[in-house]
Motif scaffolding. Structure first.
Motif, PDB file in Angstrom:
ATOM      1  N   SER A  37       0.822  -1.212   0.000  1.00  0.00           N
ATOM      2  CA  SER A  37       0.000   0.000   0.000  1.00  0.00           C
ATOM      3  C   SER A  37       0.854   1.258   0.000  1.00  0.00           C
ATOM      4  O   SER A  37       0.590   2.209  -0.751  1.00  0.00           O
ATOM      5  CB  SER A  37      -0.930  -0.005   1.222  1.00  0.00           C
ATOM      6  N   VAL A  38       1.892   1.291   0.824  1.00  0.00           N
ATOM      7  CA  VAL A  38       2.733   2.488   0.912  1.00  0.00           C
ATOM      8  C   VAL A  38       3.535   2.689  -0.371  1.00  0.00           C
ATOM      9  O   VAL A  38       3.714   3.824  -0.824  1.00  0.00           O
ATOM     10  CB  VAL A  38       3.648   2.413   2.149  1.00  0.00           C
ATOM     11  N   VAL A  39       4.016   1.603  -0.981  1.00  0.00           N
ATOM     12  CA  VAL A  39       4.754   1.728  -2.242  1.00  0.00           C
ATOM     13  C   VAL A  39       3.852   2.285  -3.343  1.00  0.00           C
ATOM     14  O   VAL A  39       4.247   3.203  -4.093  1.00  0.00           O
ATOM     15  CB  VAL A  39       5.354   0.370  -2.660  1.00  0.00           C
ATOM     16  N   ILE A  40       2.640   1.761  -3.460  1.00  0.00           N
ATOM     17  CA  ILE A  40       1.708   2.273  -4.466  1.00  0.00           C
ATOM     18  C   ILE A  40       1.391   3.744  -4.202  1.00  0.00           C
ATOM     19  O   ILE A  40       1.377   4.573  -5.122  1.00  0.00           O
ATOM     20  CB  ILE A  40       0.416   1.432  -4.484  1.00  0.00           C
ATOM     21  N   ALA A  41       1.147   4.075  -2.936  1.00  0.00           N
ATOM     22  CA  ALA A  41       0.859   5.469  -2.586  1.00  0.00           C
ATOM     23  C   ALA A  41       2.044   6.374  -2.906  1.00  0.00           C
ATOM     24  O   ALA A  41       1.868   7.508  -3.372  1.00  0.00           O
ATOM     25  CB  ALA A  41       0.496   5.566  -1.105  1.00  0.00           C
ATOM     26  N   VAL A  99      -3.982   2.640   0.572  1.00  0.00           N
ATOM     27  CA  VAL A  99      -3.290   3.592  -0.312  1.00  0.00           C
ATOM     28  C   VAL A  99      -3.844   4.998  -0.099  1.00  0.00           C
ATOM     29  O   VAL A  99      -3.078   5.969   0.023  1.00  0.00           O
ATOM     30  CB  VAL A  99      -3.446   3.167  -1.788  1.00  0.00           C
ATOM     31  N   LEU A 100      -5.161   5.127  -0.058  1.00  0.00           N
ATOM     32  CA  LEU A 100      -5.774   6.439   0.160  1.00  0.00           C
ATOM     33  C   LEU A 100      -5.388   7.009   1.526  1.00  0.00           C
ATOM     34  O   LEU A 100      -5.268   8.232   1.674  1.00  0.00           O
ATOM     35  CB  LEU A 100      -7.295   6.329   0.036  1.00  0.00           C
ATOM     36  N   LEU A 101      -5.192   6.141   2.483  1.00  0.00           N
ATOM     37  CA  LEU A 101      -4.775   6.590   3.808  1.00  0.00           C
ATOM     38  C   LEU A 101      -3.335   7.102   3.794  1.00  0.00           C
ATOM     39  O   LEU A 101      -3.007   8.080   4.485  1.00  0.00           O
ATOM     40  CB  LEU A 101      -4.899   5.432   4.807  1.00  0.00           C
ATOM     41  N   ALA A 102      -2.472   6.475   3.002  1.00  0.00           N
ATOM     42  CA  ALA A 102      -1.051   6.832   3.000  1.00  0.00           C
ATOM     43  C   ALA A 102      -0.737   8.049   2.142  1.00  0.00           C
ATOM     44  O   ALA A 102       0.251   8.746   2.402  1.00  0.00           O
ATOM     45  CB  ALA A 102      -0.224   5.643   2.511  1.00  0.00           C
ATOM     46  N   ILE A 103      -1.542   8.329   1.144  1.00  0.00           N
ATOM     47  CA  ILE A 103      -1.233   9.406   0.197  1.00  0.00           C
ATOM     48  C   ILE A 103      -1.067  10.770   0.868  1.00  0.00           C
ATOM     49  O   ILE A 103      -0.105  11.494   0.550  1.00  0.00           O
ATOM     50  CB  ILE A 103      -2.288   9.443  -0.931  1.00  0.00           C
ATOM     51  N   PRO A 104      -1.954  11.210   1.772  1.00  0.00           N
ATOM     52  CA  PRO A 104      -1.797  12.565   2.323  1.00  0.00           C
ATOM     53  C   PRO A 104      -0.442  12.820   2.977  1.00  0.00           C
ATOM     54  O   PRO A 104       0.177  13.861   2.737  1.00  0.00           O
ATOM     55  CB  PRO A 104      -2.944  12.660   3.343  1.00  0.00           C
ATOM     56  N   SER A 105       0.042  11.905   3.789  1.00  0.00           N
ATOM     57  CA  SER A 105       1.328  12.098   4.470  1.00  0.00           C
ATOM     58  C   SER A 105       2.483  12.125   3.469  1.00  0.00           C
ATOM     59  O   SER A 105       3.405  12.943   3.586  1.00  0.00           O
ATOM     60  CB  SER A 105       1.564  10.991   5.498  1.00  0.00           C
ATOM     61  N   LEU A 106       2.444  11.247   2.478  1.00  0.00           N
ATOM     62  CA  LEU A 106       3.505  11.217   1.468  1.00  0.00           C
ATOM     63  C   LEU A 106       3.484  12.464   0.600  1.00  0.00           C
ATOM     64  O   LEU A 106       4.536  13.039   0.284  1.00  0.00           O
ATOM     65  CB  LEU A 106       3.346   9.964   0.600  1.00  0.00           C
ATOM     66  N   ALA A 154       5.382   8.795   8.691  1.00  0.00           N
ATOM     67  CA  ALA A 154       3.999   8.979   9.145  1.00  0.00           C
ATOM     68  C   ALA A 154       3.048   8.042   8.410  1.00  0.00           C
ATOM     69  O   ALA A 154       2.141   7.448   9.014  1.00  0.00           O
ATOM     70  CB  ALA A 154       3.581  10.430   8.941  1.00  0.00           C
ATOM     71  N   ALA A 155       3.259   7.891   7.091  1.00  0.00           N
ATOM     72  CA  ALA A 155       2.379   7.016   6.305  1.00  0.00           C
ATOM     73  C   ALA A 155       2.485   5.572   6.758  1.00  0.00           C
ATOM     74  O   ALA A 155       1.468   4.874   6.913  1.00  0.00           O
ATOM     75  CB  ALA A 155       2.731   7.142   4.821  1.00  0.00           C
ATOM     76  N   LEU A 156       3.704   5.098   6.973  1.00  0.00           N
ATOM     77  CA  LEU A 156       3.887   3.710   7.408  1.00  0.00           C
ATOM     78  C   LEU A 156       3.226   3.460   8.753  1.00  0.00           C
ATOM     79  O   LEU A 156       2.556   2.434   8.957  1.00  0.00           O
ATOM     80  CB  LEU A 156       5.378   3.385   7.494  1.00  0.00           C
ATOM     81  N   LEU A 157       3.380   4.390   9.686  1.00  0.00           N
ATOM     82  CA  LEU A 157       2.787   4.202  11.007  1.00  0.00           C
ATOM     83  C   LEU A 157       1.261   4.185  10.925  1.00  0.00           C
ATOM     84  O   LEU A 157       0.603   3.374  11.587  1.00  0.00           O
ATOM     85  CB  LEU A 157       3.257   5.295  11.958  1.00  0.00           C
ATOM     86  N   GLN A 158       0.697   5.071  10.112  1.00  0.00           N
ATOM     87  CA  GLN A 158      -0.759   5.100   9.963  1.00  0.00           C
ATOM     88  C   GLN A 158      -1.274   3.809   9.341  1.00  0.00           C
ATOM     89  O   GLN A 158      -2.283   3.247   9.778  1.00  0.00           O
ATOM     90  CB  GLN A 158      -1.170   6.301   9.104  1.00  0.00           C
ATOM     91  N   VAL A 159      -0.566   3.332   8.318  1.00  0.00           N
ATOM     92  CA  VAL A 159      -1.020   2.118   7.639  1.00  0.00           C
ATOM     93  C   VAL A 159      -0.831   0.897   8.532  1.00  0.00           C
ATOM     94  O   VAL A 159      -1.695   0.017   8.579  1.00  0.00           O
ATOM     95  CB  VAL A 159      -0.297   1.950   6.290  1.00  0.00           C
ATOM     96  N   ILE A 160       0.291   0.828   9.248  1.00  0.00           N
ATOM     97  CA  ILE A 160       0.505  -0.302  10.164  1.00  0.00           C
ATOM     98  C   ILE A 160      -0.634  -0.400  11.167  1.00  0.00           C
ATOM     99  O   ILE A 160      -1.151  -1.497  11.453  1.00  0.00           O
ATOM    100  CB  ILE A 160       1.858  -0.159  10.888  1.00  0.00           C
ATOM    101  N   ALA A 161      -1.034   0.746  11.707  1.00  0.00           N
ATOM    102  CA  ALA A 161      -2.131   0.739  12.678  1.00  0.00           C
ATOM    103  C   ALA A 161      -3.456   0.356  12.028  1.00  0.00           C
ATOM    104  O   ALA A 161      -4.258  -0.387  12.611  1.00  0.00           O
ATOM    105  CB  ALA A 161      -2.241   2.109  13.343  1.00  0.00           C
ATOM    106  N   THR A 162      -3.691   0.830  10.802  1.00  0.00           N
ATOM    107  CA  THR A 162      -4.991   0.622  10.159  1.00  0.00           C
ATOM    108  C   THR A 162      -5.125  -0.752   9.533  1.00  0.00           C
ATOM    109  O   THR A 162      -6.248  -1.266   9.411  1.00  0.00           O
ATOM    110  CB  THR A 162      -5.218   1.718   9.098  1.00  0.00           C
ATOM    111  N   VAL A 163      -4.017  -1.364   9.134  1.00  0.00           N
ATOM    112  CA  VAL A 163      -4.092  -2.711   8.556  1.00  0.00           C
ATOM    113  C   VAL A 163      -4.698  -3.696   9.554  1.00  0.00           C
ATOM    114  O   VAL A 163      -5.191  -4.762   9.168  1.00  0.00           O
ATOM    115  CB  VAL A 163      -2.690  -3.173   8.089  1.00  0.00           C
ATOM    116  N   THR A 164      -4.691  -3.324  10.815  1.00  0.00           N
ATOM    117  CA  THR A 164      -5.319  -4.172  11.842  1.00  0.00           C
ATOM    118  C   THR A 164      -6.768  -4.487  11.490  1.00  0.00           C
ATOM    119  O   THR A 164      -7.252  -5.593  11.771  1.00  0.00           O
ATOM    120  CB  THR A 164      -5.250  -3.456  13.212  1.00  0.00           C
TER     121      THR A 164
END
Length: 241
Positions: A37-41, A99-106, A154-164
């Motif tokens: 997800s983070v790579v695509i974002a 991906v949509l979650l990670a885009i803003p921080s990136l 920031a994106a990785l931390l948000q996605v790690i938490a949300t992938v739960t």
């Protein structure tokens, strides 16, 4: 035993390391969805952020889009995408959500990294005869890299938490023990799963903090020391006069 001790006992039980829901398998699933997800974002957001930062155009639109994306509830979006795409597209629905979650921080990390650069540095580079591409690639990108790494962090931390929440749609991950344990009131299992997610997030945050410090240009790192040295010399000058 208290709940925390029971959670640790659950984590280190031999049963947790075998079978289809073994912790290594759940960890692999969690990291797969996070990294993909983070790579695509990043492929989408970083070039766009660099373009905005270099040209100075479109910042207001980027801020508005990033703010709107942050406001979207991840769980609701994932369920909606599952309903729209169908049960055969559940992994794709989850990845689109992350991906949509990670885009803003990136996006923010990419364009603010370039915007934060002193314009006099860029003018000096152009005065030396550098082309716009050279200014961008040899000056702006290296100087903007720390803030970009901060956005990745920031994106990785948000996605790690949300992938739960992927466990809600049977995609596994470290959220699986939490989702399974809540209805069964197995609080040791719930806390154990939460500890795993928290430890993973802390380790990733620490590693990226080190990387963020390492990518700071040597000249930028030495500048504060040079300024302190000049200040000390000026302060000492009257005493030695």
């Amino acid at each position: 035993m208290n709940v925390f001790t029971e959670a640790l006992a659950w984590l280190f039980s031999p049963d947790r390391w075998v079978g289809p829901y073994a912790l290594p398998i759940l960890f692999g699933q969690h990291m797969y969805f996070t990294l993909v997800s983070v790579v695509i974002a990043a492929v989408i957001a970083v070039p766009l952020g660099w373009l905005i930062g270099h040209t100075g155009k479109g910042r207001e639109v980027a801020v508005a889009v990033a703010g709107a994306a942050r406001a979207i509830p991840s769980f609701g979006l994932m369920v909606l995408l599952v309903l729209l795409l169908g049960v055969l597209r559940i992994p794709e629905a989850a990845i689109i959500t992350f991906v949509l979650l990670a885009i803003p921080s990136l996006l923010a990390g990419a364009y603010t990294g370039l915007e934060a650069i002193d314009r006099r540095i860029l003018d000096s580079a152009r005065a030396m005869g550098m082309t716009e591409w050279q200014v961008f690639w040899k000056v702006e990108v290296p100087l903007g890299l720390p803030l970009l790494v901060g956005g990745i962090r920031a994106a990785l931390l948000q996605v790690i938490a949300t992938v739960t929440i992927a466990a809600y749609i049977n995609l596994g991950g470290l959220g699986q023990p939490i989702i399974q344990g809540i209805p069964l009131r197995k609080f040791d299992q719930v806390l154990g799963g939460a500890i795993l997610v928290a430890v993973l997030a802390l380790i990733v945050d620490l590693l990226l903090a080190i990387v963020q410090h390492a990518v700071v240009s040597a000249g930028v790192r030495s500048a504060p020391q040079k300024r302190r040295s000049r200040s000390a010399l000026k302060a000492a000058a009257p005493a030695t006069a």
